[in-house]
Design an enzyme around this catalytic site. Sequence first.
Site, PDB file in Angstrom:
ATOM      1  N   ARG A  43       0.838  -1.207   0.000  1.00 45.40           N
ATOM      2  CA  ARG A  43       0.000   0.000   0.000  1.00 45.40           C
ATOM      3  C   ARG A  43       0.870   1.253   0.000  1.00 45.40           C
ATOM      4  O   ARG A  43       0.524   2.256  -0.619  1.00 45.40           O
ATOM      5  CB  ARG A  43      -0.935  -0.039   1.212  1.00 45.40           C
ATOM      6  CG  ARG A  43      -2.012   1.019   1.158  1.00 45.40           C
ATOM      7  CD  ARG A  43      -3.139   0.736   2.127  1.00 45.40           C
ATOM      8  NE  ARG A  43      -2.703   0.781   3.513  1.00 45.40           N
ATOM      9  CZ  ARG A  43      -3.450   0.370   4.541  1.00 45.40           C
ATOM     10  NH1 ARG A  43      -4.668  -0.112   4.316  1.00 45.40           N
ATOM     11  NH2 ARG A  43      -3.009   0.441   5.766  1.00 45.40           N
ATOM     12  N   GLU A  69     -16.845   5.897   4.192  1.00 48.28           N
ATOM     13  CA  GLU A  69     -16.133   5.316   5.332  1.00 48.28           C
ATOM     14  C   GLU A  69     -16.116   6.289   6.492  1.00 48.28           C
ATOM     15  O   GLU A  69     -16.601   7.409   6.400  1.00 48.28           O
ATOM     16  CB  GLU A  69     -14.727   4.862   4.938  1.00 48.28           C
ATOM     17  CG  GLU A  69     -13.807   5.969   4.488  1.00 48.28           C
ATOM     18  CD  GLU A  69     -12.382   5.482   4.260  1.00 48.28           C
ATOM     19  OE1 GLU A  69     -11.927   4.585   4.985  1.00 48.28           O
ATOM     20  OE2 GLU A  69     -11.714   6.019   3.367  1.00 48.28           O
ATOM     21  N   LYS A 118      -3.019   6.502   1.990  1.00 49.12           N
ATOM     22  CA  LYS A 118      -2.901   7.030   3.352  1.00 49.12           C
ATOM     23  C   LYS A 118      -2.052   8.286   3.357  1.00 49.12           C
ATOM     24  O   LYS A 118      -1.013   8.373   4.029  1.00 49.12           O
ATOM     25  CB  LYS A 118      -2.329   5.954   4.295  1.00 49.12           C
ATOM     26  CG  LYS A 118      -3.438   5.211   5.066  1.00 49.12           C
ATOM     27  CD  LYS A 118      -2.881   4.130   5.948  1.00 49.12           C
ATOM     28  CE  LYS A 118      -3.409   4.169   7.367  1.00 49.12           C
ATOM     29  NZ  LYS A 118      -4.836   3.921   7.520  1.00 49.12           N
TER      30      LYS A 118
END
Length: 356
Positions: free
Chosen positions: A101, A238, A202
């Site tokens: 990621r 989310e 992120k």
Amino acid sequence: MAPCAHSSSSPLLTSKEEEKYADVKWDELEFALVPTDYMYVAKYKQGESFSEGEIVPYGDISISPCAGILNYGQGLFEGLKAYRTEDGRITLFRPEENALRMQIGADRLCMTPPSPDQFVEAVKQTVLANNKWVPPPGKGALYIRPLLIGTGAILGVASAPEYTFLIYTSPVGNYHKASSGLNLKVDDKHRRAHSGGTGGVKSCTNYSPVLKSLVEAKSSGFSDVLFLDAATGKNIEEISTCNIFILKGNIVSTPPTSGTILPGITRKTISELARDIGYQVQERDVSIDELLEAEEVFCTGTAMVLKAVDTVTFDDKNIKYKTGEEALSTKLHLMLTNIQTGVVENNKGWMVDISS
Ligand SMILES: *Cc1c(COP(=O)(O)O)cnc(C)c1O
């Protein structure tokens, strides 16, 4: 030092065991920073490859006021956990997923990432250097926070000439203090991410924009905020730091990872576990109306693992969901924590033993 970090002795541990543990009141751990002894630092300079990296004492770092991270937010973070098992091993949960990621996030933010191998190796070294801080079995986990940040000086908007890959750790307990379910507020005013943006990685820049909404919700007694999609305002996306699932009948549904939500490793894991026990898992748009009619709602993320949602508040509607012993969320939570803490043998290769 956090206030909970000191205790003269822990009555639960024998003196021999005490030596292998840092001086922490393990029963009082929260999700808050307890600084540990060491951190890992590696640097990348333009035109070179990542330096090997080293374990150094944990402490402040010095960077240029003109650093890319400070001025333009060029930075990513990751989050994963190390566990101590009953038989004394130290394990990591799916660290290669975090490594991959970070590669994707680095590409989006025009940074050169460490290789996945270097990432996992660096995580191992950092945890082993801080092994006294990995909580006793069942008392929590060592939270591991890798950062990839533009530390080189850059005045005009451009990619920084130097990046730092840094990993620090902190022992943690539960993310949410209350042992009951979450009370979520649907935010119909602020949006977290939009198509083509950075919601799917992120990026450090995704988190301070949700604070206003989060602070407002918390001051009204909610545990967290549920964001809607920016394009239509009709679908759920989310929570500020975790993914969401709904259950209706035999079908578990969760919004798709099409760029506006973070592809959670816990989300992926829980989807697989739910399928394993016979549920149909659908990754698709989930409307706010479906949310209001669901039987169960739950959230997933490394920090909180899996948490049932007790209530959702949207406009003047307040919906209560099934939680407790009989709930699917309770079953999935147990399945996952049993794997992570080594209570149940895992045949999927999710746990990496780093103590041998
Ligand atoms: C980190 C994060 C998650 C959860 O991802 P995990 O890999 O399960 O920890 C979900 N949503 C957001 C916005 C996050 O930052």
